[in-house]
Design a protein around this motif. Structure first.
Motif, PDB file in Angstrom:
ATOM      1  N   ASP A  79       1.306   5.824  -8.584  1.00 41.77           N
ATOM      2  CA  ASP A  79       2.767   5.849  -8.486  1.00 41.77           C
ATOM      3  C   ASP A  79       3.445   6.480  -9.682  1.00 41.77           C
ATOM      4  O   ASP A  79       4.648   6.287  -9.896  1.00 41.77           O
ATOM      5  N   ARG A 109       2.139  16.033  -1.826  1.00 35.59           N
ATOM      6  CA  ARG A 109       2.929  16.782  -0.847  1.00 35.59           C
ATOM      7  C   ARG A 109       3.226  18.187  -1.334  1.00 35.59           C
ATOM      8  O   ARG A 109       3.192  19.153  -0.559  1.00 35.59           O
ATOM      9  N   PRO A 169       2.134  10.713  -4.822  1.00 31.63           N
ATOM     10  CA  PRO A 169       2.501  11.188  -3.476  1.00 31.63           C
ATOM     11  C   PRO A 169       3.314  12.483  -3.511  1.00 31.63           C
ATOM     12  O   PRO A 169       3.105  13.386  -2.682  1.00 31.63           O
ATOM     13  N   GLY A 216       0.377   0.393   1.212  1.00 32.17           N
ATOM     14  CA  GLY A 216       1.704   0.979   1.426  1.00 32.17           C
ATOM     15  C   GLY A 216       1.809   2.365   0.832  1.00 32.17           C
ATOM     16  O   GLY A 216       2.451   3.256   1.406  1.00 32.17           O
ATOM     17  N   LEU A 217       1.178   2.578  -0.327  1.00 28.80           N
ATOM     18  CA  LEU A 217       1.206   3.892  -0.964  1.00 28.80           C
ATOM     19  C   LEU A 217       0.517   4.932  -0.084  1.00 28.80           C
ATOM     20  O   LEU A 217       1.019   6.044   0.125  1.00 28.80           O
ATOM     21  N   THR A 218      -0.653   4.553   0.462  1.00 28.64           N
ATOM     22  CA  THR A 218      -1.392   5.472   1.342  1.00 28.64           C
ATOM     23  C   THR A 218      -0.624   5.746   2.627  1.00 28.64           C
ATOM     24  O   THR A 218      -0.519   6.894   3.081  1.00 28.64           O
ATOM     25  N   SER A 219      -0.094   4.692   3.239  1.00 27.38           N
ATOM     26  CA  SER A 219       0.624   4.854   4.511  1.00 27.38           C
ATOM     27  C   SER A 219       1.850   5.729   4.347  1.00 27.38           C
ATOM     28  O   SER A 219       2.149   6.570   5.207  1.00 27.38           O
ATOM     29  N   ALA A 220       2.553   5.563   3.238  1.00 23.32           N
ATOM     30  CA  ALA A 220       3.744   6.383   3.010  1.00 23.32           C
ATOM     31  C   ALA A 220       3.368   7.849   2.868  1.00 23.32           C
ATOM     32  O   ALA A 220       4.054   8.736   3.398  1.00 23.32           O
ATOM     33  N   LEU A 221       2.291   8.105   2.142  1.00 21.63           N
ATOM     34  CA  LEU A 221       1.854   9.500   1.994  1.00 21.63           C
ATOM     35  C   LEU A 221       1.436  10.083   3.337  1.00 21.63           C
ATOM     36  O   LEU A 221       1.818  11.209   3.676  1.00 21.63           O
ATOM     37  N   ARG A 222       0.678   9.339   4.104  1.00 16.67           N
ATOM     38  CA  ARG A 222       0.211   9.844   5.397  1.00 16.67           C
ATOM     39  C   ARG A 222       1.387  10.152   6.318  1.00 16.67           C
ATOM     40  O   ARG A 222       1.432  11.197   6.970  1.00 16.67           O
ATOM     41  N   THR A 223       2.377   9.239   6.354  1.00 12.47           N
ATOM     42  CA  THR A 223       3.550   9.465   7.196  1.00 12.47           C
ATOM     43  C   THR A 223       4.319  10.705   6.754  1.00 12.47           C
ATOM     44  O   THR A 223       4.753  11.526   7.575  1.00 12.47           O
ATOM     45  N   ALA A 224       4.476  10.861   5.434  1.00 13.31           N
ATOM     46  CA  ALA A 224       5.228  12.010   4.908  1.00 13.31           C
ATOM     47  C   ALA A 224       4.493  13.314   5.179  1.00 13.31           C
ATOM     48  O   ALA A 224       5.114  14.328   5.546  1.00 13.31           O
TER      49      ALA A 224
END
Length: 845
Positions: A88, A124, A120, A148-156
């Motif tokens: 982060d 990106r 993240p 949460g860090l991984t999921s946010a990156l994957r979604t973005a």
């Protein structure tokens, strides 16, 4: 932090336990394929999660992410680990120290690692700049740490990919095309790269990325299974070699096949080719759809509104009729709304022919509908079906993509059941560029350019499609193919006479080129034998066109203007016999004035006389060699000879340099052939053709002179001067030049790399090939000095070489020697067989 510090701090993760469990998993025979790949990924996940927990001490704001193939859970035995340490934005030094605690245990076990450390935002940003990074992140999978860090990156990342799809997908398409250009087609390569070649694992991954964009999707049927089969082969390859390789080398194919429970390397290649064909076809369909969608999106909204009809505000698709039941729509060929495949058995061929004639692809929906609902054709076929097949085959290059669409949905084997045996069948010959099935279509494409040369283009095109159909059966493929061609011809509606012509064309499709390049065309028996096999002038005309189409479709090493001139000469002679003209009874063409001058000069000086002359077209009988007194005559500095790869254009119409004509006159004596061949080998000259004959001297002069008329080309560099060749030849003839020793020294100093062990040489006697001499045929691996060894073996056998016909096809030497006893008569049968055995033994030694 030192490497020792890192190792001590991670002992609790028990790398030895992971290594032992990994070894057990890879060596136990009970589990393979997807279950083993998943189990290996799970085992590795647990180990890395343990490393991560030990290294982070439960700190938040950090996560370990698998990307790429590991992200998909597809770990082959020697796959590298693609890992991303996500954070982060905390202190860089602390994150770097943490990364060391993770990466060093992986390296300690000898595993390949592709790693990165990013926030993240950095991930990106890098993905936006590097397409390969973005593709890897599309398969991101959480391993440990902050979910949460991984999921946010994957979604973005997925959102970025979908938003940028109109820009990134053309870039991905170009990347795939560039890789295909560099690596070739997986389904045609004898030593393919399972990952990088077109139709390989990279392309399968690219199709997943297209689907993730929501812009288009690949045909799903069979795609997952094709991908699984390639992954299974890669697993077996890793276990067989112990290396992280994707190249399926020839010497490893049998072992890999055994690991998969397959019969042999050919069965393995065929399975690989089948999978690659599915992926390649899916790619073709998908990228067409991507192009269509992007073109549609590029139309301005107002214009789209103007084009709208009553179809919910969507633009009305324009449909142009092409044939009965067949229309063009949006750059593809589709079925008309009124088409009824279940009532129209000719519709599949009519649609295919219309698509090929228009140069358009058949739509996936149309092909699948035809495959699902079309009625089978009756036997024999109606005339329209046969005419549509001929139209399809005669459409040139567009035939290929249309045929592949039919084949992808099983329509080809439904129309021609014998096709199943040649489909995706490999050809272990470096001359061939294609599998058997693709070669047959390529031959039809080439034959389409020759349809104006023949009276029956329909027979030419069907013969092109069927000429190698016998390669799916044991024994001589020409013999097996003759029977199949006759049956197929009757099935598709040809009458008995036409079926007989097709059977003859298939049976003798190699006759002209083999005879022209390996037989003495001045021997009447040669011409009469070809005439008897062919039967009529019309069949000869068709066979001539088929021969050229077949050679051009084989590869650049199989055809040249030199071979074309030899075949044309043979066809002219055979046509004369079929027209009622007697075959020439002279043993050879009359010597030219230049030949006689060289012979007299050789007799007067008592030594060899040489002349070098560049050739770009077949020499005429009256052509004059360069002045033998000029040792620096107009030799071809390029050194290119007939049959050189790349020397002929795709249409086979542009003449290329044939190397250099080398004329040698030398007083008749023993050892001339090995002496000349040996000197040429020492000077690194490749012999393309060779002819030897004895010339009588003018009246009043006793004795005879040997005339050697050869075509040679430099292996590399420039050609030697004639004076140097003559000096070495004089020494070779008087025994002061140790050719064998010099060649052995050169081989010892620069040994050739050994690849796959070639098949052993084979030397046979061609029965009834000539009434003037005995024909000894040699099939062997080509190598420097081979002709020298052959000449020496024939001399040792006590025979005289009348002429030699030398051909090189890829790595194979295919030679024929016309030999006689000393008094000039053919050898008796047992003596001829004995000579053949002696020559073969000399090549094996």
């Amino acid at each position: 932090m030192t490497r020792t510090d890192v190792t001590e701090e991670t002992e609790g993760s028990e790398p030895g336990g992971y290594a032992a469990a990994r070894l057990r998993l890879l060596t136990e025979g009970a589990r393979s394929g997807p279950p083993r790949r998943r189990a290996l990924a799970d085992l590795t996940d647990d180990w890395l999660a343990g490393l991560f927990g030990s290294a982070t001490g439960g700190h938040t704001g950090l996560s370990l992410v698998a990307v790429g193939g590991y992200g998909r859970g597809e770990l082959s035995p020697r796959s590298d680990l693609d890992l991303l340490l996500l954070h982060d934005g905390r202190d860089d030094k602390a994150v770097a120290a943490l990364a060391d605690r993770l990466w060093y245990p992986v390296w300690d076990l000898g595993l390949d690692l592709d790693h990165s450390v990013r926030t993240p935002q950095q991930a990106r940003k890098t993905a936006g700049e590097d397409l390969k990074v973005q593709l890897g992140l599309l398969d991101a999978r959480h391993l440990a740490g902050d979910l949460g860090l991984t999921s946010a990156l994957r979604t973005a990342v997925l959102a970025d990919w979908r938003n940028q799809a109109p820009k990134r997908l053309p870039e991905l398409r170009d990347l795939c095309a560039e890789r295909a250009e560099r690596q070739g087609e997986l389904r045609f390569l004898l030593e393919p790269d399972l990952k990088e070649a077109r139709g390989g694992l990279r392309d399968a991954t690219a199709l997943r990325a297209v689907a993730a964009s929501w812009l288009a999707d690949a045909p799903r049927e069979g795609l997952a299974d094709a991908r699984r089969r390639l992954l299974d082969v890669r697993d077996a390859l890793h276990l067989a070699t112990g290396r992280a390789t994707d190249r399926l080398a020839l010497q490893e194919q049998d072992e890999v096949a055994a690991g998969l429970g397959l019969l042999d390397g050919d069965a393995l290649l065929r399975q690989v080719y089948e999978a690659a064909r599915v992926i390649s076809y899916a790619g073709d369909v998908t990228w067409r759809e991507v192009g269509r969608v992007l073109r549609s999106r590029s139309v301005r909204p107002r214009l789209r509104a103007m084009m709208s009809g009553r179809n919910g505000g969507k633009p009305a698709a324009e449909r142009s009729p092409l044939a009965e039941g067949v229309v063009e729509q949006d750059g593809e060929v589709v079925l008309a709304r009124t088409a009824r495949p279940e009532r129209d058995p000719v519709l599949p061929l009519r649609a295919a022919a219309a698509a090929a004639q228009a140069g358009l692809p058949l739509s996936l929906h149309a092909v699948r509908r035809l495959a699902a609902t079309a009625r089978p054709l009756p036997t024999p076929w109606p005339a329209e079906a046969r005419e549509q097949l001929v139209t399809l085959l005669g459409s040139g290059r567009p035939t290929v993509q249309v045929w592949e669409a039919l084949e992808a949905e099983g329509l080809v084997t439904r129309l021609l059941p014998d096709w199943e045996r040649v489909r995706c069948r490999p050809q272990h010959n470096a001359v061939h560029l294609w599998t058997v099935d693709r070669h047959l279509i390529e031959t039809a494409v080439r034959a389409a350019g020759f349809t104006r040369r023949v009276h029956r283009p329909d027979l030419l095109l069907v013969a092109a499609l069927l000429h190698d159909i016998g390669k799916g059966w044991p024994g001589d493929h020409s013999v097996a193919g003759e029977t199949i061609a006759r049956d197929v011809a009757a099935r598709i509606g040809f009458d008995r006479a036409d079926a007989a012509v097709l059977a003859t064309l298939v049976r003798h499709h190699l006759l002209l080129v083999e005879t022209a390049t390996r037989r003495d065309l001045d021997d009447p028996a040669t011409v009469r034998a070809v005439a008897a096999a062919v039967g009529t002038e019309r069949t000869l005309e068709l066979l001539h066109a088929l021969t050229e189409a077949d050679a051009l479709a084989t590869g650049p090493a199989a055809w040249s203007s030199w071979r074309g001139s030899l075949v044309a000469d043979l066809v002219k002679r055979v046509a004369g016999v079929l027209a009622g003209e007697p075959a020439a009874e002279t043993e050879a063409a009359a010597p030219t004035a230049e030949h006689e001058r060289l012979a007299v000069e050789a007799f007067r000086t008592g030594g060899p006389v040489l002349a070098l002359r560049a050739q770009t077209e077949p020499p005429a009988d009256a052509a004059q060699p360069s002045d033998p007194s000029d040792p620096s005559g107009p030799a071809d500095a390029s050194g290119r000879g007939p049959g050189d790869p790349g020397a002929v254009d795709p249409a086979g119409t542009v003449p290329e340099p044939l190397g250099v004509e080398l004329l040698i006159a030398v007083p008749d004596q023993a050892g001339v052939l090995p002496a000349v061949a040996g000197v040429l080998a020492l000077h690194r000259l490749t012999v393309r053709t060779a002819e030897l004959r004895s010339l009588p001297l003018p009246d009043g002069v006793d004795g005879s002179v040997l005339l050697l008329d050869w075509r040679v080309a430099a292996q590399y560099g420039s050609l030697p001067q004639a004076a140097r060749l003559r000096a070495d030849l004089v020494r070779a003839l008087d025994g002061t030049l140790d050719i064998a020793g010099r060649l052995a020294e050169r081989d010892a100093a620069h040994p050739r790399r050994r690849g796959v062990e070639p098949p052993p040489p084979r030397v046979t006697v061609a029965p009834a090939a000539s009434r003037l001499a005995t024909v000894i045929e040699v099939r062997a691996q080509d190598a420097p000095g081979l002709l020298f060894r052959l000449g020496r073996a024939l001399e040792a056998a006590g025979v005289r070489v009348r002429s030699a016909h030398v051909s090189t096809l890829g790595a194979n030497a295919v030679d024929a020697f016309y030999v006689t006893r000393g008094e000039g008569v053919p050898l008796p049968g047992e003596e001829a067989a004995s000579v053949a055995r002696e020559v073969e033994e000399s090549l094996r030694g």
